[in-house]
Motif scaffolding. Structure first.
Motif, PDB file in Angstrom:
ATOM      1  N   TYR A  92       0.801  -1.219   0.000  1.00 58.16           N
ATOM      2  CA  TYR A  92       0.000   0.000   0.000  1.00 58.16           C
ATOM      3  C   TYR A  92       0.844   1.283   0.000  1.00 58.16           C
ATOM      4  O   TYR A  92       0.516   2.225  -0.731  1.00 58.16           O
ATOM      5  N   PRO A  93       1.921   1.384   0.808  1.00 58.81           N
ATOM      6  CA  PRO A  93       2.724   2.623   0.760  1.00 58.81           C
ATOM      7  C   PRO A  93       3.295   2.899  -0.625  1.00 58.81           C
ATOM      8  O   PRO A  93       3.304   4.051  -1.074  1.00 58.81           O
ATOM      9  N   ASN A  94       3.771   1.867  -1.327  1.00 60.49           N
ATOM     10  CA  ASN A  94       4.284   2.064  -2.679  1.00 60.49           C
ATOM     11  C   ASN A  94       3.165   2.423  -3.639  1.00 60.49           C
ATOM     12  O   ASN A  94       3.362   3.217  -4.564  1.00 60.49           O
ATOM     13  N   LEU A  95       1.989   1.848  -3.406  1.00 67.60           N
ATOM     14  CA  LEU A  95       0.850   2.141  -4.263  1.00 67.60           C
ATOM     15  C   LEU A  95       0.436   3.600  -4.146  1.00 67.60           C
ATOM     16  O   LEU A  95       0.201   4.280  -5.150  1.00 67.60           O
ATOM     17  N   LEU A  96       0.362   4.109  -2.905  1.00 66.11           N
ATOM     18  CA  LEU A  96      -0.043   5.492  -2.702  1.00 66.11           C
ATOM     19  C   LEU A  96       0.980   6.484  -3.239  1.00 66.11           C
ATOM     20  O   LEU A  96       0.636   7.634  -3.538  1.00 66.11           O
ATOM     21  N   GLY A  97       2.225   6.055  -3.368  1.00 65.57           N
ATOM     22  CA  GLY A  97       3.259   6.941  -3.886  1.00 65.57           C
ATOM     23  C   GLY A  97       3.425   6.890  -5.388  1.00 65.57           C
ATOM     24  O   GLY A  97       4.220   7.656  -5.942  1.00 65.57           O
ATOM     25  N   ARG A 176       3.277  13.724  -3.158  1.00 72.02           N
ATOM     26  CA  ARG A 176       3.850  12.488  -2.610  1.00 72.02           C
ATOM     27  C   ARG A 176       4.467  12.724  -1.231  1.00 72.02           C
ATOM     28  O   ARG A 176       4.376  11.867  -0.348  1.00 72.02           O
ATOM     29  N   ASP A 177       5.048  13.901  -1.029  1.00 71.24           N
ATOM     30  CA  ASP A 177       5.612  14.229   0.279  1.00 71.24           C
ATOM     31  C   ASP A 177       4.519  14.511   1.309  1.00 71.24           C
ATOM     32  O   ASP A 177       4.730  14.312   2.510  1.00 71.24           O
ATOM     33  N   ASN A 178       3.361  14.973   0.852  1.00 70.93           N
ATOM     34  CA  ASN A 178       2.275  15.322   1.769  1.00 70.93           C
ATOM     35  C   ASN A 178       1.447  14.114   2.193  1.00 70.93           C
ATOM     36  O   ASN A 178       0.693  14.192   3.170  1.00 70.93           O
ATOM     37  N   ILE A 179       1.542  13.016   1.454  1.00 73.47           N
ATOM     38  CA  ILE A 179       0.733  11.832   1.753  1.00 73.47           C
ATOM     39  C   ILE A 179       1.668  10.684   2.117  1.00 73.47           C
ATOM     40  O   ILE A 179       2.538  10.313   1.337  1.00 73.47           O
ATOM     41  N   SER A 180       1.466  10.147   3.293  1.00 73.09           N
ATOM     42  CA  SER A 180       2.283   9.009   3.743  1.00 73.09           C
ATOM     43  C   SER A 180       1.374   7.886   4.207  1.00 73.09           C
ATOM     44  O   SER A 180       0.250   8.118   4.651  1.00 73.09           O
ATOM     45  N   CYS A 181       1.885   6.679   4.076  1.00 72.91           N
ATOM     46  CA  CYS A 181       1.107   5.492   4.455  1.00 72.91           C
ATOM     47  C   CYS A 181       2.025   4.529   5.195  1.00 72.91           C
ATOM     48  O   CYS A 181       3.167   4.300   4.787  1.00 72.91           O
ATOM     49  N   SER A 182       1.529   4.002   6.294  1.00 72.00           N
ATOM     50  CA  SER A 182       2.282   3.016   7.077  1.00 72.00           C
ATOM     51  C   SER A 182       1.379   1.841   7.404  1.00 72.00           C
ATOM     52  O   SER A 182       0.160   1.999   7.513  1.00 72.00           O
ATOM     53  N   VAL A 183       1.982   0.669   7.547  1.00 62.11           N
ATOM     54  CA  VAL A 183       1.232  -0.554   7.802  1.00 62.11           C
ATOM     55  C   VAL A 183       1.807  -1.241   9.028  1.00 62.11           C
ATOM     56  O   VAL A 183       3.029  -1.433   9.124  1.00 62.11           O
ATOM     57  N   VAL A 193      -1.658   9.280   6.495  1.00 61.30           N
ATOM     58  CA  VAL A 193      -1.468  10.610   7.074  1.00 61.30           C
ATOM     59  C   VAL A 193      -1.294  11.608   5.937  1.00 61.30           C
ATOM     60  O   VAL A 193      -0.452  11.413   5.058  1.00 61.30           O
ATOM     61  N   VAL A 194      -2.106  12.662   5.965  1.00 62.66           N
ATOM     62  CA  VAL A 194      -2.062  13.693   4.926  1.00 62.66           C
ATOM     63  C   VAL A 194      -1.709  15.023   5.567  1.00 62.66           C
ATOM     64  O   VAL A 194      -2.283  15.396   6.597  1.00 62.66           O
ATOM     65  N   LYS A 195      -0.771  15.732   4.955  1.00 63.99           N
ATOM     66  CA  LYS A 195      -0.329  17.041   5.441  1.00 63.99           C
ATOM     67  C   LYS A 195      -0.705  18.099   4.421  1.00 63.99           C
ATOM     68  O   LYS A 195      -0.530  17.903   3.217  1.00 63.99           O
ATOM     69  N   ASP A 196      -1.239  19.229   4.902  1.00 63.36           N
ATOM     70  CA  ASP A 196      -1.586  20.315   3.992  1.00 63.36           C
ATOM     71  C   ASP A 196      -1.625  21.633   4.755  1.00 63.36           C
ATOM     72  O   ASP A 196      -1.738  21.641   5.996  1.00 63.36           O
ATOM     73  N   GLN A 197      -1.564  22.726   4.004  1.00 62.68           N
ATOM     74  CA  GLN A 197      -1.555  24.040   4.628  1.00 62.68           C
ATOM     75  C   GLN A 197      -2.937  24.491   5.080  1.00 62.68           C
ATOM     76  O   GLN A 197      -3.052  25.425   5.877  1.00 62.68           O
ATOM     77  N   ASP A 198      -3.989  23.863   4.575  1.00 66.66           N
ATOM     78  CA  ASP A 198      -5.357  24.215   4.968  1.00 66.66           C
ATOM     79  C   ASP A 198      -5.999  23.023   5.664  1.00 66.66           C
ATOM     80  O   ASP A 198      -5.912  21.891   5.163  1.00 66.66           O
TER      81      ASP A 198
END
Length: 350
Positions: A92-97, A176-183, A193-198
């Motif tokens: 999944y982490p590779n898929l999301l990236g 890709r830097d703003n979205i991370s996935c861990s299992v 986990v999603v990071k954004d300015q808003d």
């Protein structure tokens, strides 16, 4: 150097530091103000988290399908019981990236917390991102001398991941830097986990990332079953048409020659009846296989349990302005001390 001499040297170093207390004060104050202003120039960001537990890739009830197939005489359907899943939770982490997945997010409509921005995610990342003043200055200088200007307008639907421009690649890298996935390997729980300015955009993309991931996995898991179902459905429809045509011909011929006693006519009626029966048997057999394929399709759809849904964060996660400024002050203090006492330190330890 013995302990007495060492203590004397340390006392001398302390007195020397006290003589430079004004220097320490100036360095500390200036470092705190400059570092705080520098950190304030960096846009704050928010974080939204989603946790879900996907269903195991193994089909627990595959044996029941095999027994059902055996009961109706469809031994060939036993192959449906096997399920080798090439995409497990560790992928999944590779898929999301991957660009193939990220491009699905580009057309997602987002709206910021002040409701003055409403556009697709690609346009938002391209035009609505704040940057530190030095980054904006560098980007402006580079953009001024750049020959290739980024096109304006709706590009999200026309992106070609096979041949991305430099600006488009930068946007993909930022997402890709703003979205991370861990299992979690023990529980197979997936955390996105999603990071954004808003904060609102952050929660929206976290929710859409979770949904797009589920849609991708469902589409992957059911692809073979959907192909089988459509294949048997097509064969069943063709067999039904042939049976109905044979039945109509048999009925019309029988009605037209009801009083005929010639053996040739009776033989032809028997042949037509046998042909109609064969087509009926074929139709019922294919209809049974179609129903089994439909059951297999339904069984292949994985279930996802959402442990934690996306929510709009109330406080920014970073950058930590005061903490960063204090860290810079400590660093400046040690550097100043080293510069002032460099000869004393060399005399003691070297």
């Amino acid at each position: 150097m013995n302990n007495k001499n060492t203590m004397t040297a340390l006392e001398g170093m302390l007195k020397k530091m006290l003589r430079y207390k004004k220097v320490y004060g100036i360095v500390t104050v200036c470092t705190f103000i400059i570092s705080y202003l520098m950190v304030c120039s960096v846009p704050r960001y928010y974080v939204s988290e989603v946790c879900l537990a996907p269903e195991s890739s193994g089909l627990s009830s595959s044996g029941s399908l095999g027994s059902m197939a055996s009961m109706v005489g469809l031994g060939s359907l036993g192959k449906f019981g096997s399920n080798i899943d090439a995409i497990n939770t560790e992928i999944y982490p590779n898929l999301l990236g991957s660009n193939d997945f990220l491009i699905k997010l580009m057309t997602v409509e987002v709206e910021n917390s002040t409701k003055d921005v409403k556009c697709d995610y690609y346009t938002y990342m391209r035009d609505k991102q704040e940057t530190a003043w030095w980054s904006a200055a560098i980007k402006g200088i580079v953009g001024f001398f750049s020959k290739n200007k980024e096109k304006s307008g709706d590009e999200a639907k026309g992106l070609n991941i096979f041949k991305l421009t430099k600006d488009q690649k930068d946007i993909f890298d930022n997402i890709r830097d703003n979205i991370s996935c861990s299992v979690d390997r023990k529980t197979d729980m997936v955390t996105i986990v999603v990071k954004d300015q808003d904060p609102v955009v952050c929660a929206t993309i976290a929710d859409q990332t979770c949904k797009k991931l589920q849609e991708f996995i469902v589409d992957y898991r059911t692809k073979k079953a959907r192909i089988d179902y459509e294949y048997f459905k097509k064969l069943c429809g063709e067999a039904k048409q042939k049976y109905e045509k044979a039945r109509q011909l048999y009925g019309s011929y029988s009605d037209a020659n009801m009083d005929v006693l010639l053996e040739s006519y009776k033989s032809k009626v028997a042949d037509m009846e046998n042909d109609m029966q064969l087509k009926y048997n074929m139709y019922t057999s294919l209809n049974t296989q179609m129903q089994m394929a439909q059951a297999k399709l339904q069984e292949s759809i994985p279930a996802f349990t959402t442990i934690q849904s996306a929510s709009v964060p109330t406080k920014p996660t970073g950058p930590k302005r005061v903490s960063s400024a204090v860290l810079c002050v400590f660093l400046a203090f040690f550097i100043t001390t080293f510069v002032i006492l460099r000869h004393d330190i060399k005399a003691i330890f070297f």
